[in-house]
Motif scaffolding. Structure first.
Motif, PDB file in Angstrom:
ATOM      1  N   ALA A 186      27.597  -2.771  53.115  1.00  9.39           N
ATOM      2  CA  ALA A 186      28.697  -3.084  54.040  1.00  9.39           C
ATOM      3  C   ALA A 186      29.444  -4.355  53.664  1.00  9.39           C
ATOM      4  CB  ALA A 186      28.206  -3.184  55.477  1.00  9.39           C
ATOM      5  N   ARG A 187      29.046  -5.016  52.611  1.00  9.57           N
ATOM      6  CA  ARG A 187      29.767  -6.218  52.198  1.00  9.57           C
ATOM      7  C   ARG A 187      30.932  -5.844  51.277  1.00  9.57           C
ATOM      8  NH1 ARG A 187      25.258 -10.917  52.007  1.00  9.57           N
ATOM      9  NH2 ARG A 187      24.008 -10.079  53.730  1.00  9.57           N
ATOM     10  N   VAL A 188      31.954  -6.658  51.313  1.00 13.43           N
ATOM     11  CA  VAL A 188      33.159  -6.408  50.522  1.00 13.43           C
ATOM     12  C   VAL A 188      33.249  -7.465  49.429  1.00 13.43           C
ATOM     13  CG1 VAL A 188      35.668  -6.280  50.548  1.00 13.43           C
ATOM     14  CG2 VAL A 188      34.339  -5.348  52.467  1.00 13.43           C
ATOM     15  N   ALA A 189      33.382  -7.015  48.191  1.00 15.34           N
ATOM     16  CA  ALA A 189      33.388  -7.920  47.041  1.00 15.34           C
ATOM     17  C   ALA A 189      34.635  -7.706  46.193  1.00 15.34           C
ATOM     18  CB  ALA A 189      32.143  -7.701  46.185  1.00 15.34           C
ATOM     19  N   VAL A 190      35.094  -8.773  45.573  1.00 20.10           N
ATOM     20  CA  VAL A 190      36.216  -8.737  44.637  1.00 20.10           C
ATOM     21  C   VAL A 190      35.762  -9.388  43.347  1.00 20.10           C
ATOM     22  CG1 VAL A 190      38.567  -9.523  44.155  1.00 20.10           C
ATOM     23  CG2 VAL A 190      37.922  -8.842  46.490  1.00 20.10           C
ATOM     24  N   VAL A 191      36.002  -8.714  42.225  1.00 21.33           N
ATOM     25  CA  VAL A 191      35.635  -9.249  40.912  1.00 21.33           C
ATOM     26  C   VAL A 191      36.891  -9.368  40.071  1.00 21.33           C
ATOM     27  CG1 VAL A 191      34.236  -8.946  38.829  1.00 21.33           C
ATOM     28  CG2 VAL A 191      33.364  -8.141  41.051  1.00 21.33           C
ATOM     29  N   THR A 192      37.271 -10.592  39.699  1.00 14.92           N
ATOM     30  CA  THR A 192      38.456 -10.766  38.852  1.00 14.92           C
ATOM     31  C   THR A 192      38.082 -10.494  37.397  1.00 14.92           C
ATOM     32  OG1 THR A 192      38.171 -13.133  38.374  1.00 14.92           O
ATOM     33  CG2 THR A 192      39.259 -12.541  40.449  1.00 14.92           C
ATOM     34  N   GLY A 193      39.031  -9.948  36.664  1.00  9.29           N
ATOM     35  CA  GLY A 193      38.731  -9.551  35.291  1.00  9.29           C
ATOM     36  C   GLY A 193      37.633  -8.510  35.265  1.00  9.29           C
ATOM     37  N   GLY A 194      37.642  -7.635  36.282  1.00  6.18           N
ATOM     38  CA  GLY A 194      36.539  -6.696  36.477  1.00  6.18           C
ATOM     39  C   GLY A 194      36.617  -5.411  35.691  1.00  6.18           C
ATOM     40  N   GLY A 195      37.615  -5.278  34.821  1.00  5.79           N
ATOM     41  CA  GLY A 195      37.787  -4.019  34.111  1.00  5.79           C
ATOM     42  C   GLY A 195      36.886  -3.821  32.916  1.00  5.79           C
ATOM     43  N   GLN A 196      36.309  -4.907  32.400  1.00  9.83           N
ATOM     44  CA  GLN A 196      35.480  -4.773  31.203  1.00  9.83           C
ATOM     45  C   GLN A 196      34.508  -5.945  31.091  1.00  9.83           C
ATOM     46  OE1 GLN A 196      37.923  -5.080  27.651  1.00  9.83           O
ATOM     47  NE2 GLN A 196      39.091  -6.806  28.481  1.00  9.83           N
ATOM     48  N   GLY A 197      33.611  -5.858  30.128  1.00  7.15           N
ATOM     49  CA  GLY A 197      32.723  -6.960  29.807  1.00  7.15           C
ATOM     50  C   GLY A 197      31.844  -7.406  30.962  1.00  7.15           C
ATOM     51  N   ILE A 198      31.694  -8.719  31.097  1.00  7.18           N
ATOM     52  CA  ILE A 198      30.876  -9.284  32.160  1.00  7.18           C
ATOM     53  C   ILE A 198      31.404  -8.854  33.528  1.00  7.18           C
ATOM     54  CG2 ILE A 198      30.185 -11.430  33.301  1.00  7.18           C
ATOM     55  CD1 ILE A 198      30.106 -12.748  30.543  1.00  7.18           C
ATOM     56  N   ALA A 248      27.478  -2.913  47.870  1.00  9.39           N
ATOM     57  CA  ALA A 248      28.756  -3.504  48.261  1.00  9.39           C
ATOM     58  C   ALA A 248      29.917  -2.552  48.006  1.00  9.39           C
ATOM     59  CB  ALA A 248      28.985  -4.815  47.508  1.00  9.39           C
ATOM     60  N   HIS A 249      30.997  -2.760  48.747  1.00 14.37           N
ATOM     61  CA  HIS A 249      32.273  -2.103  48.454  1.00 14.37           C
ATOM     62  C   HIS A 249      33.036  -3.070  47.544  1.00 14.37           C
ATOM     63  CE1 HIS A 249      35.587   0.752  49.272  1.00 14.37           C
ATOM     64  NE2 HIS A 249      36.304  -0.284  48.894  1.00 14.37           N
ATOM     65  N   VAL A 250      33.427  -2.619  46.354  1.00 14.15           N
ATOM     66  CA  VAL A 250      33.929  -3.534  45.331  1.00 14.15           C
ATOM     67  C   VAL A 250      35.359  -3.213  44.913  1.00 14.15           C
ATOM     68  CG1 VAL A 250      33.497  -4.538  43.054  1.00 14.15           C
ATOM     69  CG2 VAL A 250      31.568  -3.803  44.485  1.00 14.15           C
ATOM     70  N   TYR A 251      36.137  -4.269  44.786  1.00 16.34           N
ATOM     71  CA  TYR A 251      37.480  -4.189  44.213  1.00 16.34           C
ATOM     72  C   TYR A 251      37.453  -4.760  42.797  1.00 16.34           C
ATOM     73  CZ  TYR A 251      39.712  -3.333  48.787  1.00 16.34           C
ATOM     74  OH  TYR A 251      40.107  -2.809  50.005  1.00 16.34           O
ATOM     75  N   ILE A 252      37.996  -3.999  41.845  1.00 12.15           N
ATOM     76  CA  ILE A 252      38.238  -4.506  40.497  1.00 12.15           C
ATOM     77  C   ILE A 252      39.618  -5.138  40.504  1.00 12.15           C
ATOM     78  CG2 ILE A 252      38.636  -3.894  38.085  1.00 12.15           C
ATOM     79  CD1 ILE A 252      36.750  -1.508  38.478  1.00 12.15           C
ATOM     80  N   ALA A 253      39.681  -6.451  40.359  1.00 14.28           N
ATOM     81  CA  ALA A 253      40.962  -7.157  40.308  1.00 14.28           C
ATOM     82  C   ALA A 253      41.224  -7.541  38.861  1.00 14.28           C
ATOM     83  CB  ALA A 253      40.926  -8.398  41.191  1.00 14.28           C
ATOM     84  N   ASP A 254      42.275  -6.987  38.276  1.00 14.24           N
ATOM     85  CA  ASP A 254      42.514  -7.205  36.852  1.00 14.24           C
ATOM     86  C   ASP A 254      44.008  -7.193  36.572  1.00 14.24           C
ATOM     87  OD1 ASP A 254      42.393  -6.907  33.864  1.00 14.24           O
ATOM     88  OD2 ASP A 254      40.275  -6.539  34.283  1.00 14.24           O
ATOM     89  N   SER A 255      44.417  -8.012  35.610  1.00 12.28           N
ATOM     90  CA  SER A 255      45.831  -8.050  35.227  1.00 12.28           C
ATOM     91  C   SER A 255      46.183  -6.930  34.260  1.00 12.28           C
ATOM     92  CB  SER A 255      46.169  -9.399  34.583  1.00 12.28           C
ATOM     93  OG  SER A 255      45.425  -9.577  33.385  1.00 12.28           O
ATOM     94  N   ASN A 256      45.164  -6.267  33.702  1.00 10.59           N
ATOM     95  CA  ASN A 256      45.354  -5.198  32.730  1.00 10.59           C
ATOM     96  C   ASN A 256      45.092  -3.852  33.407  1.00 10.59           C
ATOM     97  OD1 ASN A 256      45.051  -3.269  30.669  1.00 10.59           O
ATOM     98  ND2 ASN A 256      44.213  -4.759  29.227  1.00 10.59           N
ATOM     99  N   PRO A 257      46.151  -3.127  33.765  1.00 10.98           N
ATOM    100  CA  PRO A 257      45.963  -1.857  34.477  1.00 10.98           C
ATOM    101  C   PRO A 257      45.112  -0.853  33.702  1.00 10.98           C
ATOM    102  CG  PRO A 257      48.264  -2.541  34.548  1.00 10.98           C
ATOM    103  CD  PRO A 257      47.570  -3.440  33.558  1.00 10.98           C
ATOM    104  N   LYS A 258      45.265  -0.836  32.385  1.00 10.97           N
ATOM    105  CA  LYS A 258      44.499   0.110  31.555  1.00 10.97           C
ATOM    106  C   LYS A 258      43.009  -0.212  31.622  1.00 10.97           C
ATOM    107  CE  LYS A 258      44.363   2.092  26.870  1.00 10.97           C
ATOM    108  NZ  LYS A 258      42.978   1.769  26.489  1.00 10.97           N
ATOM    109  N   ILE A 265      32.304 -11.484  49.253  1.00  7.39           N
ATOM    110  CA  ILE A 265      31.893 -11.942  47.923  1.00  7.39           C
ATOM    111  C   ILE A 265      33.106 -12.003  47.005  1.00  7.39           C
ATOM    112  CG2 ILE A 265      30.507 -11.382  45.877  1.00  7.39           C
ATOM    113  CD1 ILE A 265      28.687  -9.755  47.879  1.00  7.39           C
ATOM    114  N   LEU A 266      33.223 -13.103  46.288  1.00  5.25           N
ATOM    115  CA  LEU A 266      34.249 -13.247  45.246  1.00  5.25           C
ATOM    116  C   LEU A 266      33.561 -13.652  43.960  1.00  5.25           C
ATOM    117  CD1 LEU A 266      37.200 -13.539  44.189  1.00  5.25           C
ATOM    118  CD2 LEU A 266      37.082 -15.934  44.952  1.00  5.25           C
ATOM    119  N   VAL A 267      33.796 -12.894  42.900  1.00  6.48           N
ATOM    120  CA  VAL A 267      33.302 -13.256  41.573  1.00  6.48           C
ATOM    121  C   VAL A 267      34.505 -13.599  40.714  1.00  6.48           C
ATOM    122  CG1 VAL A 267      31.996 -12.545  39.534  1.00  6.48           C
ATOM    123  CG2 VAL A 267      31.319 -11.717  41.810  1.00  6.48           C
TER     124      VAL A 267
END
Length: 257
Positions: free
Chosen positions: A10-22, A35-45, A90-92
């Motif tokens: 039930a927690r909501v998390a956001v990970v920046t640069g979440g599309g690849q790698g770490i 958790a419910h997670v958002y991938i926040a990334d500047s690279n749509p691909k 949560i914010l990563v």
């Protein structure tokens, strides 16, 4: 009792640069913990590919296109998460760049400012925007991705700009922890060694450099993204409820020598 503290249901998390790698490894770790997670990334691909990789594993993270160096985009992303989920737990802050192998005297203004803008300014914009909502709720956990380069000076590659940016991330982490601790928001950082990601791929074609990295590491290897994600998941969870302002080295022993 103890395992329950790792549960992020039930927690909501956001990970920046979440599309690849770490970043993507952190997305998977948080999803696995519930958790419910958002991938926040500047690279749509990269974001789409990361989302697809998680769907194959049975998870459905959401995607936010966001450039961390644009504070207005960051503010809008935080507002969107609050509108859609009503909370941010949560914010990563993982988004970062290196641009190593330039001697300090040869680093241009653009080169210096680019690294500082992404690694430090962008991280602060994210902590500020998402942290405001956490402070209003009286709860939250922020995990910043620092680096052992914020503790030592790497060799043989010159990277004064990167080292300075990560040292600043560590001190910013402590500063925010000190300001926000009594208000329910914890802020910690992980300081990784060299990790097997696209960011370090250049070293595989430079044997003397790669050998120097390995020779300088007691464990005699570089790390894997999941090894950092496991630490991030711990810091994000209630298992780390007494931890704030900590810089957790996950460096294979590199800083021992």
């Amino acid at each position: 009792m103890y395992l329950d503290r790792f549960n992020l249901k039930a927690r909501v998390a956001v990970v920046t640069g979440g599309g690849q790698g770490i970043g993507l490894a952190c997305v998977e770790a948080l999803l696995e913990a519930g958790a419910h997670v958002y991938i926040a990334d500047s690279n749509p691909k990269a974001a789409a590919e990361g989302q697809a990789a998680m769907k194959v594993k049975g998870y459905v993270p959401e995607v936010i296109e966001m450039e961390v160096t644009d504070s207005k985009q960051v503010d809008a992303a935080a507002a969107r998460v609050m509108k859609e989920k009503g909370r941010i737990d949560i914010l990563v802050c993982n988004a970062g760049i290196a641009r190593s192998e330039a001697a300090a005297e040869d680093v241009t203004d653009e080169h210096w400012l680019n690294v500082i803008d992404v690694n430090l300014n962008g991280l602060f914009w994210c902590c500020r925007a998402f942290g405001r909502h956490m402070l209003a709720a009286g709860r939250g956990s922020i995990v910043n991705i620092g680096s052992m380069s914020g503790v030592i000076v790497n060799k043989p590659q010159p990277q004064a700009n990167y080292n300075a940016s990560k040292a600043a991330v560590h001190h910013l982490t402590k500063s925010l922890a000190a300001e926000w601790g009594a208000r329910g928001v914890r802020v910690n950082a992980v300081a990784p060694t060299y990790i097997n990601t696209p960011l370090t791929a250049f070293a595989k074609t430079n044997k003397p450099m790669f050998d120097a990295w390995i020779d300088g590491t007691p464990m005699a290897r570089i790390g894997e993204p999941d090894e950092i994600a496991a630490v991030v998941m711990f810091l994000a969870s209630d298992a780390a409820s007494l931890m704030t302002g900590s810089i957790v080295l996950a460096d294979g022993g590199y800083t021992c020598w």
